[in-house]
Design a protein around this motif. Sequence first.
Motif, PDB file in Angstrom:
ATOM      1  N   THR A  79     -21.457  44.638 -11.105  1.00 19.12           N
ATOM      2  CA  THR A  79     -20.564  44.675  -9.947  1.00 19.12           C
ATOM      3  C   THR A  79     -19.429  43.709 -10.269  1.00 19.12           C
ATOM      4  N   PHE A  80     -18.188  44.167 -10.157  1.00 17.63           N
ATOM      5  CA  PHE A  80     -17.036  43.331 -10.496  1.00 17.63           C
ATOM      6  C   PHE A  80     -16.315  42.899  -9.227  1.00 17.63           C
ATOM      7  N   VAL A  81     -15.936  41.631  -9.189  1.00 20.88           N
ATOM      8  CA  VAL A  81     -15.180  41.134  -8.024  1.00 20.88           C
ATOM      9  C   VAL A  81     -13.841  40.599  -8.530  1.00 20.88           C
ATOM     10  N   TYR A  82     -12.814  40.796  -7.712  1.00 17.29           N
ATOM     11  CA  TYR A  82     -11.476  40.329  -8.078  1.00 17.29           C
ATOM     12  C   TYR A  82     -11.437  38.804  -7.969  1.00 17.29           C
ATOM     13  N   ILE A  83     -10.897  38.172  -8.990  1.00 20.15           N
ATOM     14  CA  ILE A  83     -10.842  36.708  -9.026  1.00 20.15           C
ATOM     15  C   ILE A  83     -10.216  36.131  -7.743  1.00 20.15           C
ATOM     16  N   LYS A  84      -9.187  36.818  -7.211  1.00 24.24           N
ATOM     17  CA  LYS A  84      -8.502  36.246  -6.041  1.00 24.24           C
ATOM     18  C   LYS A  84      -9.406  36.276  -4.795  1.00 24.24           C
ATOM     19  N   ASP A  85     -10.261  37.292  -4.673  1.00 24.36           N
ATOM     20  CA  ASP A  85     -11.242  37.310  -3.579  1.00 24.36           C
ATOM     21  C   ASP A  85     -12.246  36.171  -3.761  1.00 24.36           C
ATOM     22  N   ALA A  86     -12.736  36.030  -4.994  1.00 29.26           N
ATOM     23  CA  ALA A  86     -13.776  35.033  -5.265  1.00 29.26           C
ATOM     24  C   ALA A  86     -13.270  33.608  -5.022  1.00 29.26           C
ATOM     25  N   ILE A  87     -11.998  33.377  -5.358  1.00 29.00           N
ATOM     26  CA  ILE A  87     -11.421  32.035  -5.167  1.00 29.00           C
ATOM     27  C   ILE A  87     -11.376  31.668  -3.677  1.00 29.00           C
ATOM     28  N   ASP A 100     -20.163  20.765   5.221  1.00 32.15           N
ATOM     29  CA  ASP A 100     -21.386  20.815   6.035  1.00 32.15           C
ATOM     30  C   ASP A 100     -22.073  22.171   5.940  1.00 32.15           C
ATOM     31  N   ARG A 101     -21.278  23.208   5.707  1.00 32.11           N
ATOM     32  CA  ARG A 101     -21.860  24.555   5.610  1.00 32.11           C
ATOM     33  C   ARG A 101     -22.249  24.912   4.174  1.00 32.11           C
ATOM     34  N   ALA A 102     -21.678  24.191   3.210  1.00 28.21           N
ATOM     35  CA  ALA A 102     -21.910  24.564   1.805  1.00 28.21           C
ATOM     36  C   ALA A 102     -22.922  23.659   1.095  1.00 28.21           C
ATOM     37  N   ASN A 103     -23.043  22.404   1.539  1.00 25.04           N
ATOM     38  CA  ASN A 103     -23.931  21.485   0.821  1.00 25.04           C
ATOM     39  C   ASN A 103     -25.392  21.938   0.894  1.00 25.04           C
ATOM     40  N   GLY A 104     -26.082  21.783  -0.231  1.00 26.62           N
ATOM     41  CA  GLY A 104     -27.504  22.131  -0.290  1.00 26.62           C
ATOM     42  C   GLY A 104     -27.748  23.616  -0.516  1.00 26.62           C
ATOM     43  N   HIS A 105     -26.663  24.397  -0.690  1.00 27.16           N
ATOM     44  CA  HIS A 105     -26.829  25.848  -0.849  1.00 27.16           C
ATOM     45  C   HIS A 105     -26.511  26.338  -2.251  1.00 27.16           C
ATOM     46  N   ILE A 106     -27.157  27.444  -2.596  1.00 25.04           N
ATOM     47  CA  ILE A 106     -26.819  28.219  -3.794  1.00 25.04           C
ATOM     48  C   ILE A 106     -26.181  29.498  -3.262  1.00 25.04           C
ATOM     49  N   PHE A 107     -24.999  29.853  -3.783  1.00 23.30           N
ATOM     50  CA  PHE A 107     -24.299  31.045  -3.282  1.00 23.30           C
ATOM     51  C   PHE A 107     -24.083  32.090  -4.366  1.00 23.30           C
ATOM     52  N   ASN A 108     -24.521  33.320  -4.089  1.00 25.86           N
ATOM     53  CA  ASN A 108     -24.059  34.467  -4.867  1.00 25.86           C
ATOM     54  C   ASN A 108     -22.612  34.710  -4.465  1.00 25.86           C
ATOM     55  N   VAL A 109     -21.722  34.919  -5.443  1.00 24.79           N
ATOM     56  CA  VAL A 109     -20.347  35.323  -5.112  1.00 24.79           C
ATOM     57  C   VAL A 109     -20.005  36.556  -5.946  1.00 24.79           C
ATOM     58  N   GLY A 110     -20.025  37.716  -5.287  1.00 25.88           N
ATOM     59  CA  GLY A 110     -19.750  38.966  -5.993  1.00 25.88           C
ATOM     60  C   GLY A 110     -19.369  40.050  -5.009  1.00 25.88           C
ATOM     61  N   TRP A 131     -17.785  34.868   4.406  1.00 25.84           N
ATOM     62  CA  TRP A 131     -16.929  35.447   3.356  1.00 25.84           C
ATOM     63  C   TRP A 131     -17.352  36.859   2.966  1.00 25.84           C
ATOM     64  N   ASN A 132     -16.362  37.704   2.752  1.00 23.43           N
ATOM     65  CA  ASN A 132     -16.593  39.051   2.219  1.00 23.43           C
ATOM     66  C   ASN A 132     -15.488  39.403   1.238  1.00 23.43           C
ATOM     67  N   PRO A 133     -15.833  40.052   0.115  1.00 20.60           N
ATOM     68  CA  PRO A 133     -14.787  40.478  -0.827  1.00 20.60           C
ATOM     69  C   PRO A 133     -14.029  41.665  -0.250  1.00 20.60           C
ATOM     70  N   LYS A 134     -12.759  41.836  -0.689  1.00 19.56           N
ATOM     71  CA  LYS A 134     -11.931  42.891  -0.091  1.00 19.56           C
ATOM     72  C   LYS A 134     -11.500  43.949  -1.098  1.00 19.56           C
ATOM     73  N   THR A 135     -11.271  43.555  -2.350  1.00 19.75           N
ATOM     74  CA  THR A 135     -10.531  44.424  -3.275  1.00 19.75           C
ATOM     75  C   THR A 135     -11.436  45.428  -3.999  1.00 19.75           C
ATOM     76  N   THR A 136     -11.006  46.687  -4.003  1.00 21.56           N
ATOM     77  CA  THR A 136     -11.781  47.732  -4.687  1.00 21.56           C
ATOM     78  C   THR A 136     -11.608  47.575  -6.198  1.00 21.56           C
ATOM     79  N   LEU A 137     -12.514  48.197  -6.941  1.00 22.06           N
ATOM     80  CA  LEU A 137     -12.449  48.098  -8.396  1.00 22.06           C
ATOM     81  C   LEU A 137     -11.151  48.719  -8.924  1.00 22.06           C
ATOM     82  N   TRP A 138     -10.771  49.844  -8.383  1.00 20.07           N
ATOM     83  CA  TRP A 138      -9.534  50.491  -8.843  1.00 20.07           C
ATOM     84  C   TRP A 138      -8.338  49.555  -8.634  1.00 20.07           C
ATOM     85  N   ASP A 139      -8.233  48.988  -7.426  1.00 18.34           N
ATOM     86  CA  ASP A 139      -7.086  48.117  -7.123  1.00 18.34           C
ATOM     87  C   ASP A 139      -7.075  46.870  -8.010  1.00 18.34           C
TER      88      ASP A 139
END
Length: 386
Positions: free
Chosen positions: A258-266, A277-287, A351-359
């Motif tokens: 599954t490919f995610v656009y760098i600009k979405d991931a950033i 406070d919402r991120a500390n102590g967590h492991i996050f999948n980003v894709g 957070w949710n990614p927005k960009t399609t693979l084609w775009d």
Amino acid sequence: MATRMDLDGRPIKPMTICMIGAGGFIGSHLCEKLMAETPHKVLALDVYSDKIKHLLEPDSLPWAGRIVFHRLNIKHDSRLEGLIKMADLTINLAAICTPADYNTRPLDTIYSNFIDALPVVKYCSENNKRLIHFSTCEVYGKTIGSFLPKDSPLRKDPAYYVLKEDTSPCIFGSIEKQRWSYACAKQLIERLIYAEGAENGLDFTIVRPFNWIGPRMDFIPGIDGPSEGVPRVLACFSNNLLRREPLKLVDGGESQRTFVYIKDAIEAVLLMIENPDRANGHIFNVGNPNNEVTVRQLAEMMTKVYAKVSGEPSLESPTIDVSSKEFYGEGYDDSDKRIPDMTIINRQLGWNPKTTLWDLLESTLTYQHRTYAEAIKKSMVKPIAS
Ligand SMILES: NC(=O)c1ccc[n+]([C@@H]2O[C@H](COP(=O)([O-])OP(=O)(O)OC[C@H]3O[C@@H](n4cnc5c(N)ncnc54)[C@H](O)[C@@H]3O)[C@@H](O)[C@H]2O)c1
Ligand SMILES: O=C(O)[C@H]1O[C@H](OP(=O)(O)OP(=O)(O)OC[C@H]2O[C@@H](n3ccc(=O)[nH]c3=O)[C@H](O)[C@@H]2O)[C@H](O)[C@@H](O)[C@@H]1O
């Protein structure tokens, strides 16, 4: 610049970030975002600065003084602890992370992804500094489903393939499959960071990127990297398209990604930076679970997109099969399928990614064509013997 608010409606205080590996693909996009949209300062550490040169010069840039480059190798540089101490947050991106290296340079891979990261974790823990560490989706290894018989209906059941931070196991091949040296080193540094959190109170966030792609990823062999070098798939296929060669499909190109656009991931990384406070102590999948393709489908789509952006017709036979032994050498192995579960990042950061693979391929291949087509043409003109 108007005061930025966090997800809980509180004003965000400007901070100083020590970014290790800031000169790489992800680092360059993160620096760009931080300079253009936030008041934060960046101490940018790397051995190279080519990919962030446009942010460092000239002095008249609107963010001049907010980003300072420190050329250093974290393997042996006594300035590291001082720079971590100067910052509120450390982000560690430094790593060897190209699969062609995992089985051919396993020692460098393990040292880079585990041993070299140790002092960073130690200095953060001892100095009570927050750490965002970049791991990888490769820590999941193979899916449980890949061990089922080929015709098993359970292979279609998400319980057998969706990768979840808090419940999925990490499944690697045997030791002689040195491909897994990277994933195993990343897994051990994750466990160490987690333990520092549990035993010594380290404030940490672990990021597991799932195939982030976009402009400035890796290099084009023979143009801005070694002619014999093997970058990740986006740059391999871009190089083939630019040179009008068939795209090489390793072992039939059946693996799925599954490919995610760098600009979405950033965007996701910025949310982590600004919402401790919402991120500390967590492991996050980003894709991006919606952008799944086989490598063969990726090759076909890139071929179509490249024909559109370059105006050049595609080859009659756009792909060619190669064995993994021929392409990567002994000890290669592969992840079969990588679908990130998005529950935790949705719940914590919305957070949710927005960009399609084609775009994302269209904007990335437009960049590749604009940046490299001329240089490739020149390099391919054979010198005339005198
Ligand atoms: N791009 C992705 O999709 C992806 C996926 C999974 C994991 N990751 C992880 O994210 C991080 C960044 O990846 P990237 O794609 O930007 O890679 P990259 O190779 O473009 O960037 C890494 C940077 O770290 C620097 N570096 C390496 N060793 C160093 C050292 N000893 N001292 C100083 N600098 C050093 C390199 O020079 C490079 O600029 C890595 O940890 C990687 O494992 C990336
Ligand atoms: O990006 C990620 O999330 C992680 O996965 C990557 O691993 P992988 O996806 O296997 O690496 P790629 O080089 O991008 O290859 C993807 C697939 O394409 C195939 N491939 C690659 C290059 C090529 O020319 N042809 C080809 O068929 C590979 O065999 C593999 O199946 C790298 O390990 C890391 O950058 C990172 O940790």
